[in-house]
Design a protein around this motif. Structure first.
Motif, PDB file in Angstrom:
ATOM      1  N   GLU A 263     -10.504  76.899  98.508  1.00 12.05           N
ATOM      2  CA  GLU A 263     -10.259  77.990  98.285  1.00 12.05           C
ATOM      3  C   GLU A 263      -9.613  78.946  99.332  1.00 12.05           C
ATOM      4  O   GLU A 263      -9.592  78.540 100.496  1.00 12.05           O
ATOM      5  N   ILE A 264      -8.991  79.809  98.701  1.00 13.20           N
ATOM      6  CA  ILE A 264      -8.219  80.973  99.767  1.00 13.20           C
ATOM      7  C   ILE A 264      -8.736  82.234  99.799  1.00 13.20           C
ATOM      8  O   ILE A 264      -8.771  82.863  98.617  1.00 13.20           O
ATOM      9  N   LYS A 265      -8.932  82.900 100.686  1.00 19.63           N
ATOM     10  CA  LYS A 265      -9.630  84.137 100.815  1.00 19.63           C
ATOM     11  C   LYS A 265      -8.742  85.029 100.962  1.00 19.63           C
ATOM     12  O   LYS A 265      -7.774  84.965 101.448  1.00 19.63           O
ATOM     13  N   GLN A 266      -9.149  86.361 100.518  1.00 18.70           N
ATOM     14  CA  GLN A 266      -8.439  87.461 100.721  1.00 18.70           C
ATOM     15  C   GLN A 266      -7.834  87.751 102.150  1.00 18.70           C
ATOM     16  O   GLN A 266      -8.703  87.853 102.954  1.00 18.70           O
ATOM     17  N   GLY A 267      -6.531  88.076 102.390  1.00 27.73           N
ATOM     18  CA  GLY A 267      -5.901  88.147 103.752  1.00 27.73           C
ATOM     19  C   GLY A 267      -5.820  87.304 104.159  1.00 27.73           C
ATOM     20  O   GLY A 267      -5.060  87.295 105.430  1.00 27.73           O
ATOM     21  N   GLU A 268      -6.000  85.734 103.828  1.00 26.23           N
ATOM     22  CA  GLU A 268      -5.672  84.628 104.718  1.00 26.23           C
ATOM     23  C   GLU A 268      -4.306  84.398 104.456  1.00 26.23           C
ATOM     24  O   GLU A 268      -3.521  84.756 103.591  1.00 26.23           O
ATOM     25  N   VAL A 269      -3.635  83.655 105.747  1.00 26.86           N
ATOM     26  CA  VAL A 269      -2.276  83.192 105.538  1.00 26.86           C
ATOM     27  C   VAL A 269      -2.472  81.742 105.908  1.00 26.86           C
ATOM     28  O   VAL A 269      -2.696  81.481 106.896  1.00 26.86           O
ATOM     29  N   VAL A 270      -2.124  81.121 104.778  1.00 23.73           N
ATOM     30  CA  VAL A 270      -2.281  79.693 104.750  1.00 23.73           C
ATOM     31  C   VAL A 270      -1.048  79.044 104.620  1.00 23.73           C
ATOM     32  O   VAL A 270      -0.191  79.202 103.835  1.00 23.73           O
ATOM     33  N   ALA A 271      -0.622  78.184 105.623  1.00 29.22           N
ATOM     34  CA  ALA A 271       0.487  77.278 105.542  1.00 29.22           C
ATOM     35  C   ALA A 271       0.249  75.716 105.206  1.00 29.22           C
ATOM     36  O   ALA A 271      -1.014  75.120 105.691  1.00 29.22           O
ATOM     37  N   MET A 272       0.916  75.352 104.053  1.00 24.11           N
ATOM     38  CA  MET A 272       0.830  74.119 103.572  1.00 24.11           C
ATOM     39  C   MET A 272       1.837  73.315 104.047  1.00 24.11           C
ATOM     40  O   MET A 272       2.957  73.534 103.816  1.00 24.11           O
ATOM     41  N   ILE A 273       1.394  72.266 104.882  1.00 26.53           N
ATOM     42  CA  ILE A 273       2.329  71.329 105.812  1.00 26.53           C
ATOM     43  C   ILE A 273       2.262  69.737 105.206  1.00 26.53           C
ATOM     44  O   ILE A 273       0.967  69.526 104.511  1.00 26.53           O
ATOM     45  N   GLY A 274       3.084  68.912 105.286  1.00 25.31           N
ATOM     46  CA  GLY A 274       2.796  67.741 104.990  1.00 25.31           C
ATOM     47  C   GLY A 274       4.082  66.961 104.739  1.00 25.31           C
ATOM     48  O   GLY A 274       5.134  67.538 104.729  1.00 25.31           O
ATOM     49  N   PRO A 275       4.297  65.496 104.728  1.00 24.36           N
ATOM     50  CA  PRO A 275       5.219  64.980 104.432  1.00 24.36           C
ATOM     51  C   PRO A 275       5.972  65.329 102.976  1.00 24.36           C
ATOM     52  O   PRO A 275       5.145  65.607 102.206  1.00 24.36           O
ATOM     53  N   SER A 276       7.175  64.910 102.861  1.00 28.23           N
ATOM     54  CA  SER A 276       7.556  65.215 101.438  1.00 28.23           C
ATOM     55  C   SER A 276       7.111  64.351 100.517  1.00 28.23           C
ATOM     56  O   SER A 276       6.962  63.035 100.738  1.00 28.23           O
ATOM     57  N   GLY A 277       6.855  64.721  99.179  1.00 26.99           N
ATOM     58  CA  GLY A 277       6.230  64.018  98.233  1.00 26.99           C
ATOM     59  C   GLY A 277       4.699  64.040  98.524  1.00 26.99           C
ATOM     60  O   GLY A 277       4.001  63.437  97.559  1.00 26.99           O
ATOM     61  N   SER A 278       4.350  64.792  99.402  1.00 26.91           N
ATOM     62  CA  SER A 278       2.865  64.821  99.515  1.00 26.91           C
ATOM     63  C   SER A 278       2.073  65.884  98.506  1.00 26.91           C
ATOM     64  O   SER A 278       0.847  65.777  98.256  1.00 26.91           O
ATOM     65  N   GLY A 279       3.028  66.471  97.732  1.00 27.86           N
ATOM     66  CA  GLY A 279       2.268  67.384  96.596  1.00 27.86           C
ATOM     67  C   GLY A 279       2.031  68.904  97.069  1.00 27.86           C
ATOM     68  O   GLY A 279       1.513  69.683  96.059  1.00 27.86           O
ATOM     69  N   LYS A 280       2.776  69.159  98.014  1.00 34.33           N
ATOM     70  CA  LYS A 280       2.342  70.576  98.568  1.00 34.33           C
ATOM     71  C   LYS A 280       2.958  71.662  97.622  1.00 34.33           C
ATOM     72  O   LYS A 280       2.610  72.628  97.261  1.00 34.33           O
ATOM     73  N   SER A 281       4.447  71.385  97.342  1.00 34.97           N
ATOM     74  CA  SER A 281       4.785  72.323  96.501  1.00 34.97           C
ATOM     75  C   SER A 281       4.359  72.108  95.032  1.00 34.97           C
ATOM     76  O   SER A 281       4.222  73.422  94.367  1.00 34.97           O
ATOM     77  N   THR A 282       4.107  71.269  94.413  1.00 32.42           N
ATOM     78  CA  THR A 282       3.380  71.001  93.185  1.00 32.42           C
ATOM     79  C   THR A 282       2.139  71.947  93.364  1.00 32.42           C
ATOM     80  O   THR A 282       1.722  72.342  92.285  1.00 32.42           O
ATOM     81  N   PHE A 283       1.300  71.620  94.205  1.00 33.18           N
ATOM     82  CA  PHE A 283       0.173  72.465  94.538  1.00 33.18           C
ATOM     83  C   PHE A 283       0.207  73.988  94.331  1.00 33.18           C
ATOM     84  O   PHE A 283      -0.160  74.362  93.491  1.00 33.18           O
ATOM     85  N   LEU A 284       1.452  74.346  95.084  1.00 38.07           N
ATOM     86  CA  LEU A 284       1.593  75.925  95.021  1.00 38.07           C
ATOM     87  C   LEU A 284       2.043  76.271  93.814  1.00 38.07           C
ATOM     88  O   LEU A 284       1.555  77.364  93.336  1.00 38.07           O
ATOM     89  N   ARG A 285       2.703  75.424  92.968  1.00 41.31           N
ATOM     90  CA  ARG A 285       3.262  75.647  91.595  1.00 41.31           C
ATOM     91  C   ARG A 285       2.164  75.873  90.759  1.00 41.31           C
ATOM     92  O   ARG A 285       2.447  76.442  89.707  1.00 41.31           O
ATOM     93  N   CYS A 286       1.280  75.166  90.952  1.00 39.57           N
ATOM     94  CA  CYS A 286      -0.038  75.101  90.115  1.00 39.57           C
ATOM     95  C   CYS A 286      -0.478  76.313  90.197  1.00 39.57           C
ATOM     96  O   CYS A 286      -1.529  76.725  89.065  1.00 39.57           O
ATOM     97  N   LEU A 287      -0.665  77.044  91.563  1.00 45.77           N
ATOM     98  CA  LEU A 287      -1.593  78.329  91.521  1.00 45.77           C
ATOM     99  C   LEU A 287      -1.169  79.205  90.750  1.00 45.77           C
ATOM    100  O   LEU A 287      -1.888  80.050  90.325  1.00 45.77           O
ATOM    101  N   ASN A 288       0.312  79.369  90.281  1.00 42.30           N
ATOM    102  CA  ASN A 288       0.550  80.395  89.375  1.00 42.30           C
ATOM    103  C   ASN A 288       1.032  79.871  87.929  1.00 42.30           C
ATOM    104  O   ASN A 288       1.606  80.578  87.257  1.00 42.30           O
TER     105      ASN A 288
END
Lengths: 240, 240
Positions: free
Chosen positions: B23-48
């Motif tokens: 869960e990401i709460k209102q006003g939070e600034v969340v940085a997603m990091i991790g090795p390439s291929g870990s799925g972070k971009s896919t996760f972000l793209r699933c959010l919209n």
């Protein structure tokens, strides 16, 4: 056989002599030149109207082709195969001669020509435009989607302008082909450039002069059109 | 504000995301990091829903995005997204890019949208580029325009997909500075990034992704000093 050949060889100059030899006489058709040249407007109007309708309908078909709605895709694919798989002159004859038979409307040659050429050109350009749409970076689509832009608006404002820019040279080629193929309407009696040349030829019993004049006019039109397209392309590249 | 439940995404046999619930709460600034291929971009793209999840749910302000009845377009208007490759509309000027969303999606009057657009361009330091085409801008400038374009929709949530990865090193700072300013306005931000210094300074929460899981979820001061998982330790050793 050899004897025959000699006979022909010897009598050939005689035949040439009878028909006036290679002497060309353009003065004979001078009074008919304005009549022939008026065909330029017919040919140009015909090409322009067919191109505009054809490209518009082709755009719609290209959107059908990339659509997720299967029946639209099937329709567009079948449509294209039909118009690419049969001769243009047959399509023209069908429209011109069978319209009166089927719906009792005596379709004027110009109209029959515009309808046939628009439908035919749409089949070809829909493939080109589809390619142009696919070549637009998918990030463009994603950017529009994340802004919440509706699909039709996204196509119209974002994707198609870039697609058309990519395929401008192909569309110019298609238009040039259309201009030349428009001479086929002479077969149903539209008074285009080609038909006018033939009429003068038949009236005066001379063929080379009126036809070569018509050929030159076609060549000048196509060349002028190519220059114009090159100029427009250069202008567009400036915005890159 | 943003909630995911058992979010999974597969591309064929490749399982990129495995049951991510967070869960990401209102006003939070969340940085997603991790090795390439870990799925972070896919996760972000699933959010919209730029990527449609294979399984699981995404809720934005309580609205289930994965529900076919949801008008995704409406939800997206409230979520800006900034891409690695900017995805500016190349055939529109900088100002036209920025006001496109307000004018065409929200239906704002052009004068009002222009005023807002110029204000946003001033905020990202590009007021003087309003009439320029994107091709005339540097990478850093393009990305700042892209941020202004997203902000013009006045969203509550901003998603950043590796916003500085395609930039020359000397242009990274100007973009990060703009994002820093944005974070202080209280807008909710989810950022996929490789900029550890930035994540540490600006984010108030780090999601460390590894192999399609959230391997670690911690405030930056804890994550960067005392990471719990071994994979995070290895990762930080390499990047810091």
């Amino acid at each position: 056989m050899t004897l025959n050949f000699f006979e022909i060889a010897f009598s050939f100059p005689e035949i040439l002599g009878q028909s006036g030899g290679l002497t060309l006489d353009f003065s004979k058709i001078v009074p008919n030149v304005p009549f022939i040249l008026q065909g330029i407007w017919v040919t140009l109007a015909f090409t322009l109207v067919s191109a505009i309708i054809g490209f518009s309908w082709g755009t719609v078909l290209s959107i059908f082709k990339i659509s997720n709605i299967k029946p639209l895709k099937w329709f567009a694919d079948f449509y294209t195969s039909l118009f690419r798989g049969t001769p243009l002159i047959l399509q023209l004859a069908l429209v011109y001669f069978s319209t009166p038979q089927l719906i009792g409307y005596a379709i004027p040659p110009f109209q029959a020509g515009v309808i046939t050429f628009s439908l035919n050109s749409a089949a070809y350009t829909s493939e080109t435009i589809r390619g142009g749409i696919m070549a637009v970076d998918r990030g463009q689509r994603e950017a529009a989607m994340t802004l919440g832009v509706k699909y039709p608006l996204m196509m119209w404002d974002i994707i198609l302008p870039q697609a058309f820019k990519n395929i401008l040279p192909s569309l110019v080629n298609e238009s040039i082909a259309l201009l030349k193929e428009s001479s086929l309407v002479s077969t149903v009696g539209a008074l285009d450039l080609m038909r006018r040349g033939q009429i003068v030829a038949a009236e005066k019993f001379i063929y080379f002069e009126p036809l070569i004049l018509v050929g030159i006019v076609y060549y000048v039109m196509v060349t002028g059109f190519t220059w114009l397209a090159e100029y427009l392309e250069r202008r567009m590249r400036l915005s890159d | 504000m943003i909630r995911t439940e058992f979010l999974s995404k597969s591309f064929g046999k490749l399982h990129v995301l495995k049951d991510i619930s967070t869960e990401i709460k209102q006003g939070e600034v969340v940085a997603m990091i991790g090795p390439s291929g870990s799925g972070k971009s896919t996760f972000l793209r699933c959010l919209n829903l730029l990527e449609v999840p294979t399984r699981g749910r995404v809720y934005i302000n309580g609205v289930d995005l994965t529900d076919p009845k949801t008008d995704v377009r409406k939800v997206r208007q409230n979520m800006g997204m900034v891409f690695q490759h900017f995805n500016l509309f190349p055939h529109k000027t900088v100002l036209e890019n920025v006001i496109y969303g307000p004018c065409k999606v929200k239906g704002s009057p052009k004068g009002e949208a222009t005023e807002l657009g110029l204000k946003l361009l001033a905020q990202v330091g590009l007021a003087d580029k309003a009439g320029a085409y994107p091709s005339r801008l540097s990478g850093g400038q393009k990305q700042r325009v892209a941020i202004a374009r997203s902000m013009a929709m006045q969203p509550e949530i901003m998603l950043f997909d590796e916003p500085t990865s395609a930039l020359d090193p000397e242009m990274v700072k100007e973009v990060l500075d703009v994002m820093k300013g944005l974070a202080q306005t209280g807008i909710t931000m989810a950022i996929v990034t490789h900029e550890m210094g930035f994540a540490r300074e600006v984010a108030n929460r780090i999601l460390f992704l590894e192999g399609g899981h959230i391997a670690e979820d911690a405030p930056p001061e804890i994550f960067f000093s005392t990471p719990k998982s071994e994979r995070a330790c290895q990762f930080l050793e390499k990047v810091l």
